[in-house]
Motif scaffolding. Structure first.
Motif, PDB file in Angstrom:
ATOM      1  N   ALA A 143      43.587  85.792  96.604  1.00 14.10           N
ATOM      2  CA  ALA A 143      44.423  86.978  96.787  1.00 14.10           C
ATOM      3  C   ALA A 143      45.892  86.603  96.678  1.00 14.10           C
ATOM      4  O   ALA A 143      46.350  85.625  97.271  1.00 14.10           O
ATOM      5  CB  ALA A 143      44.136  87.616  98.142  1.00 14.10           C
ATOM      6  N   GLN A 195      48.799  92.849  97.585  1.00 12.68           N
ATOM      7  CA  GLN A 195      48.139  94.121  97.842  1.00 12.68           C
ATOM      8  C   GLN A 195      49.093  95.215  97.416  1.00 12.68           C
ATOM      9  O   GLN A 195      50.264  95.219  97.829  1.00 12.68           O
ATOM     10  CB  GLN A 195      47.794  94.280  99.329  1.00 12.68           C
ATOM     11  CG  GLN A 195      47.073  95.590  99.645  1.00 12.68           C
ATOM     12  CD  GLN A 195      46.968  95.860 101.136  1.00 12.68           C
ATOM     13  OE1 GLN A 195      47.841  95.458 101.902  1.00 12.68           O
ATOM     14  NE2 GLN A 195      45.913  96.527 101.559  1.00 12.68           N
ATOM     15  N   ASN A 223      45.746  99.596  98.903  1.00  5.66           N
ATOM     16  CA  ASN A 223      44.341  99.834  98.569  1.00  5.66           C
ATOM     17  C   ASN A 223      43.806  98.836  97.558  1.00  5.66           C
ATOM     18  O   ASN A 223      42.606  98.597  97.523  1.00  5.66           O
ATOM     19  CB  ASN A 223      44.138 101.249  98.022  1.00  5.66           C
ATOM     20  CG  ASN A 223      42.671 101.600  97.863  1.00  5.66           C
ATOM     21  OD1 ASN A 223      41.893 101.475  98.802  1.00  5.66           O
ATOM     22  ND2 ASN A 223      42.271 102.006  96.670  1.00  5.66           N
ATOM     23  N   TYR A 224      44.670  98.245  96.754  1.00  7.86           N
ATOM     24  CA  TYR A 224      44.210  97.371  95.683  1.00  7.86           C
ATOM     25  C   TYR A 224      44.697  95.947  95.903  1.00  7.86           C
ATOM     26  O   TYR A 224      45.885  95.699  96.096  1.00  7.86           O
ATOM     27  CB  TYR A 224      44.688  97.898  94.324  1.00  7.86           C
ATOM     28  CG  TYR A 224      44.168  99.279  94.033  1.00  7.86           C
ATOM     29  CD1 TYR A 224      42.854  99.476  93.620  1.00  7.86           C
ATOM     30  CD2 TYR A 224      44.987 100.392  94.203  1.00  7.86           C
ATOM     31  CE1 TYR A 224      42.371 100.746  93.377  1.00  7.86           C
ATOM     32  CE2 TYR A 224      44.504 101.674  93.962  1.00  7.86           C
ATOM     33  CZ  TYR A 224      43.195 101.843  93.548  1.00  7.86           C
ATOM     34  OH  TYR A 224      42.712 103.100  93.329  1.00  7.86           O
ATOM     35  N   ILE A 225      43.725  95.032  95.872  1.00 10.35           N
ATOM     36  CA  ILE A 225      44.021  93.612  96.050  1.00 10.35           C
ATOM     37  C   ILE A 225      44.155  92.974  94.672  1.00 10.35           C
ATOM     38  O   ILE A 225      43.294  93.173  93.804  1.00 10.35           O
ATOM     39  CB  ILE A 225      42.895  92.916  96.845  1.00 10.35           C
ATOM     40  CG1 ILE A 225      42.787  93.526  98.249  1.00 10.35           C
ATOM     41  CG2 ILE A 225      43.130  91.417  96.925  1.00 10.35           C
ATOM     42  CD1 ILE A 225      41.551  93.077  98.999  1.00 10.35           C
ATOM     43  N   GLN A 230      39.768  97.764  97.707  1.00  8.46           N
ATOM     44  CA  GLN A 230      39.354  97.212  98.996  1.00  8.46           C
ATOM     45  C   GLN A 230      38.374  98.111  99.736  1.00  8.46           C
ATOM     46  O   GLN A 230      37.406  97.638 100.364  1.00  8.46           O
ATOM     47  CB  GLN A 230      40.587  96.943  99.871  1.00  8.46           C
ATOM     48  CG  GLN A 230      41.333  98.184 100.336  1.00  8.46           C
ATOM     49  CD  GLN A 230      42.628  97.856 101.054  1.00  8.46           C
ATOM     50  OE1 GLN A 230      43.342  96.955 100.637  1.00  8.46           O
ATOM     51  NE2 GLN A 230      42.938  98.596 102.121  1.00  8.46           N
ATOM     52  N   HIS A 231      38.568  99.436  99.683  1.00  3.24           N
ATOM     53  CA  HIS A 231      37.670 100.335 100.405  1.00  3.24           C
ATOM     54  C   HIS A 231      36.289 100.360  99.753  1.00  3.24           C
ATOM     55  O   HIS A 231      35.262 100.231 100.437  1.00  3.24           O
ATOM     56  CB  HIS A 231      38.244 101.746 100.437  1.00  3.24           C
ATOM     57  CG  HIS A 231      37.288 102.767 101.012  1.00  3.24           C
ATOM     58  ND1 HIS A 231      36.903 102.765 102.329  1.00  3.24           N
ATOM     59  CD2 HIS A 231      36.620 103.798 100.419  1.00  3.24           C
ATOM     60  CE1 HIS A 231      36.048 103.750 102.545  1.00  3.24           C
ATOM     61  NE2 HIS A 231      35.863 104.393 101.399  1.00  3.24           N
ATOM     62  N   HIS A 260      34.483  96.932 100.372  1.00  3.77           N
ATOM     63  CA  HIS A 260      34.008  96.703 101.736  1.00  3.77           C
ATOM     64  C   HIS A 260      32.932  97.702 102.123  1.00  3.77           C
ATOM     65  O   HIS A 260      32.033  97.403 102.918  1.00  3.77           O
ATOM     66  CB  HIS A 260      35.166  96.754 102.726  1.00  3.77           C
ATOM     67  CG  HIS A 260      34.814  96.163 104.054  1.00  3.77           C
ATOM     68  ND1 HIS A 260      34.811  96.899 105.215  1.00  3.77           N
ATOM     69  CD2 HIS A 260      34.407  94.914 104.392  1.00  3.77           C
ATOM     70  CE1 HIS A 260      34.438  96.124 106.229  1.00  3.77           C
ATOM     71  NE2 HIS A 260      34.188  94.921 105.752  1.00  3.77           N
ATOM     72  N   MET A 279      46.360  94.712 104.648  1.00  5.70           N
ATOM     73  CA  MET A 279      45.532  93.561 104.959  1.00  5.70           C
ATOM     74  C   MET A 279      46.327  92.272 104.819  1.00  5.70           C
ATOM     75  O   MET A 279      47.205  92.152 103.954  1.00  5.70           O
ATOM     76  CB  MET A 279      44.310  93.516 104.017  1.00  5.70           C
ATOM     77  CG  MET A 279      43.406  94.726 104.122  1.00  5.70           C
ATOM     78  SD  MET A 279      42.072  94.686 102.889  1.00  5.70           S
ATOM     79  CE  MET A 279      41.148  93.257 103.442  1.00  5.70           C
ATOM     80  N   MET A 308      42.120  89.537 103.004  1.00  4.19           N
ATOM     81  CA  MET A 308      41.844  89.796 101.588  1.00  4.19           C
ATOM     82  C   MET A 308      40.940  88.715 101.004  1.00  4.19           C
ATOM     83  O   MET A 308      39.976  88.998 100.284  1.00  4.19           O
ATOM     84  CB  MET A 308      43.153  89.902 100.807  1.00  4.19           C
ATOM     85  CG  MET A 308      43.951  91.169 101.115  1.00  4.19           C
ATOM     86  SD  MET A 308      45.363  91.419 100.015  1.00  4.19           S
ATOM     87  CE  MET A 308      46.500  90.164 100.619  1.00  4.19           C
ATOM     88  N   LEU A 324      37.407  89.014 102.252  1.00  2.57           N
ATOM     89  CA  LEU A 324      36.715  90.081 101.521  1.00  2.57           C
ATOM     90  C   LEU A 324      36.215  89.572 100.173  1.00  2.57           C
ATOM     91  O   LEU A 324      35.066  89.818  99.779  1.00  2.57           O
ATOM     92  CB  LEU A 324      37.660  91.271 101.335  1.00  2.57           C
ATOM     93  CG  LEU A 324      37.098  92.479 100.569  1.00  2.57           C
ATOM     94  CD1 LEU A 324      35.994  93.136 101.367  1.00  2.57           C
ATOM     95  CD2 LEU A 324      38.190  93.480 100.263  1.00  2.57           C
ATOM     96  N   TRP A 333      35.653  96.193  91.291  1.00  3.36           N
ATOM     97  CA  TRP A 333      36.713  95.309  90.805  1.00  3.36           C
ATOM     98  C   TRP A 333      36.710  95.271  89.282  1.00  3.36           C
ATOM     99  O   TRP A 333      35.701  95.566  88.645  1.00  3.36           O
ATOM    100  CB  TRP A 333      36.556  93.893  91.362  1.00  3.36           C
ATOM    101  CG  TRP A 333      35.283  93.193  90.960  1.00  3.36           C
ATOM    102  CD1 TRP A 333      34.052  93.319  91.533  1.00  3.36           C
ATOM    103  CD2 TRP A 333      35.117  92.267  89.870  1.00  3.36           C
ATOM    104  NE1 TRP A 333      33.126  92.531  90.884  1.00  3.36           N
ATOM    105  CE2 TRP A 333      33.749  91.856  89.869  1.00  3.36           C
ATOM    106  CE3 TRP A 333      35.980  91.725  88.925  1.00  3.36           C
ATOM    107  CZ2 TRP A 333      33.249  90.962  88.944  1.00  3.36           C
ATOM    108  CZ3 TRP A 333      35.475  90.815  87.996  1.00  3.36           C
ATOM    109  CH2 TRP A 333      34.126  90.446  88.016  1.00  3.36           C
TER     110      TRP A 333
END
Length: 611
Positions: free
Chosen positions: A424, A427, A431-433, A446-447, A450, A567, A572, A575, A595
């Motif tokens: 990682a 972010q 919302n996006y890593i 990320q949502h 997970h 996060m 991250m 995850l 992804w």
């Protein structure tokens, strides 16, 4: 329908041969594609290694199929045009069928509705030719030709002109013929096929070499496209005398219709409700609504275990043990999708790249540049082994009017780019890593990611501990017919494993005594009737499992990291690492990708660094 005069007794007549053949043609030959299918199957049964097909006007004016098979002698030709004359079986056992054809109806049926000519020669023998038009056969005559057989059909349905009214356009009929040829070519990789329409070659598949699985893979890449093979998972499973091989595409490589689903039983292409339902069930919790999986499945078994003599066009089959066939397909698909782990289809990344566009040139009408606030916070220490759902979101720093839309993390000690999903680095939009890999970068939702991790965890817990049931204060009585009640009771044990306990109540009714505890508002009567519909249509039902999975999915959605949650680098990376070891983490519970990956070479090409 009763239109005869009750005072006149109808007379039973023996239909003449020509009429009988035309009736048979109505069952076997629906359109030009049906005729092409029958002729190609005859060529394959003759051991052909090369089959050339030519059609004119979509197959209405001409269908010619040439092969290099074993051929026929002059004595064989009249027999080949007789009804129920075949070299495929001896009539002793209709369950011991190892060929495509066995009815002996195709050639006489075609000769009854069109102008048919057969030219054939066996190796070392003389060639011969015979013709039949509208059911009238000519004498056999000598003919020149190479070993093999040429079947030429002209003016299809000239003898039954009413059928011509139901024909589609020439282009549509030609497309149907091409689809038929491709479907048969997908099952016979060692046979070469060519198809020409009005003198123009529209399909070609040369004979493949090597071992069977590799030959099939190469043939499918030619026909279905390289993208399908690149995004497909090989299948190889066996159970109860049934073997399943083939390729199943990743859920994120889905289609808008069931056009990329091909199922074969002992090499025969079929459209079977039992098997298509099993295919759908295998993708049950990884496919979004309105999307269809892509797969090519080859099911092989002893001919004694399957009856192919249940449909005039041999498009349907009946298994001696339907539940075994369905169970093999469902379990093999779910196993291979689980083993795919975090994989997502390559087409997702390609679509992402295609969406990139250069920024508009500067000028009065150019939009103002967007300002990003950067929150650079060095982070060190060991990476946590798992994501802490209870960890509070970092508070907003003083002095900022709104949450930053992008944050960069310190590049040291926060993960390894050697991992499949990388380390990682940032972010964005909470919302996006953004993760860096050895050869590019990965963008993770990320949502969605997970949500899948929590969902798989909940399913594993349910499998281990069982689905808790709750006794109903007053059992719900569902009135059914005797046959429907027996059908439900035949799967009572499977329903009990999912928390639904049913008992016979007498008179065709059943009593629902316990229901899954997690389904608080259950309409037992509606559920039972939906299950019955599934049993009637597919021979099995995943309705209750789907409802339980929907509840688990909803629980996972509410228990997962929300969009907008800031996060830390540790979170991250935790995850990413959990995604790499979790089945089906390449797509969320609704079938969307979690992804996408962009290769460094593609990124450099966007900026003009590569040609």
């Amino acid at each position: 329908m009763n239109n005869h005069n009750p005072n006149i007794r109808p007379i039973i007549r023996q239909l003449d041969e020509a009429t009988a053949n035309r009736i048979a043609a109505g069952e076997v030959v629906e359109r030009p594609a049906s005729a092409v299918k029958e002729l190609i199957e005859n060529a394959l049964d003759a051991g052909a290694t090369r089959i050339d097909i030519a059609i004119g006007d979509g197959g209405k004016s001409l269908i010619r199929v040439s092969d290099d098979g074993c051929g026929m002698t002059a004595e064989d030709l009249p027999l080949a045009l007789s009804r129920h004359a075949t070299s495929k079986i001896d009539g002793g056992d209709l369950l011991a069928i190892n060929s495509f054809g066995f009815r002996g109806e195709a050639l006489p049926s075609l000769g009854a509705v069109g102008r048919l000519t057969i030219t054939s020669r066996v190796a070392g023998g003389d060639g011969a030719e015979i013709s039949v038009a509208g059911g009238r056969m000519t004498a056999v005559r000598p003919a020149a030709g190479n070993p093999g057989t040429i079947v030429e059909l002209r003016d299809l349905f000239f003898a039954t002109p009413a059928r011509l009214k139901f024909m589609r356009s020439e282009r549509t009929e030609a497309q149907a013929v091409a689809d038929t040829v491709r479907r048969l070519a997908m099952a016979e990789p060692y046979v070469g096929f060519t198809l020409s329409s009005d003198g123009r070659e529209i399909f070609r598949a040369d004979a493949e070499q090597g071992e069977l699985f590799g030959a099939l893979q190469t043939r499918l890449a030619r026909i279905m496209g390289r993208d399908f093979i690149d995004n497909a998972i090989p299948l190889d499973a066996e159970r109860d005398g049934l073997t399943l091989t083939g390729f199943a595409a990743l859920p994120t490589y889905s289609r808008g219709a069931a056009v990329a689903q091909h199922i074969y039983v002992n090499g025969r292409p079929v459209r079977d409700k039992l098997l298509t339902g099993a295919l759908r069930a295998g993708y049950m919790d990884v496919m979004t609504a309105g999307r269809y999986p892509a797969a090519v499945l080859y099911l092989t078994c002893d001919p004694q275990l399957v009856d192919v003599n249940v449909h005039p066009a041999k498009a349907e089959v009946r298994f001696r043990d339907p539940s075994a066939a369905r169970g093999l397909v469902v379990s093999a698909l779910r196993h291979c999708l689980a083993n795919a782990g975090h994989r997502a289809s390559s087409t997702v990344g390609d679509a992402t790249l295609a969406s990139f566009r250069p920024e508009p040139a500067g000028g009065l009408n150019a939009p103002p540049p967007r300002n990003y606030q950067m929150d650079y916070r060095p982070s060190g220490g060991a990476i946590r082994a798992s994501l802490d759902l209870q960890a509070p979101a970092p508070t907003q720093q003083a002095g900022f009017g709104e949450a930053p839309s992008a944050r960069f993390e310190h590049v040291a000690d926060i993960g390894t780019t050697e991992s499949p999903l990388g380390a990682a680095r940032a972010q964005i939009h909470e919302n996006y890593i953004i993760a860096q890999t050895e050869d590019g970068l990965v963008i993770v939702d990320q949502h969605a990611a997970h949500e899948r991790l929590v969902y798989e965890r909940l399913k594993a817990q349910a499998e281990t501990n069982g689905i808790a049931s709750q006794a109903l204060l007053i059992p719900e009585i569902v009135e059914l017919s005797e046959s429907d009640a027996n059908r439900v009771m035949s799967i009572a044990a499977e329903l009990a494993e999912l928390g639904l306990v049913v008992e016979e109540f007498g008179g065709g009714a059943i009593a629902v005594r316990e229901a899954p505890a997690m389904l608080s508002k259950l309409n037992a009567q509606a559920l039972i009737r939906d299950i019955l519909d599934d049993l009637a249509d597919q021979g099995a039902s995943d309705r209750l499992r789907a409802r339980i999975d929907a509840v688990l999915s909803s629980m996972a959605c509410h228990g997962s990291v929300r969009s907008g949650r800031r996060m830390t680098a540790d979170e991250m990376n935790a995850l990413l690492r959990e995604m790499e070891i979790t089945p089906k983490s390449g797509q969320c519970n609704h079938g969307r990708p979690t992804w996408v990956k962009l290769r460094l070479s593609d990124i450099e090409r966007l900026f003009g660094r590569r040609d």
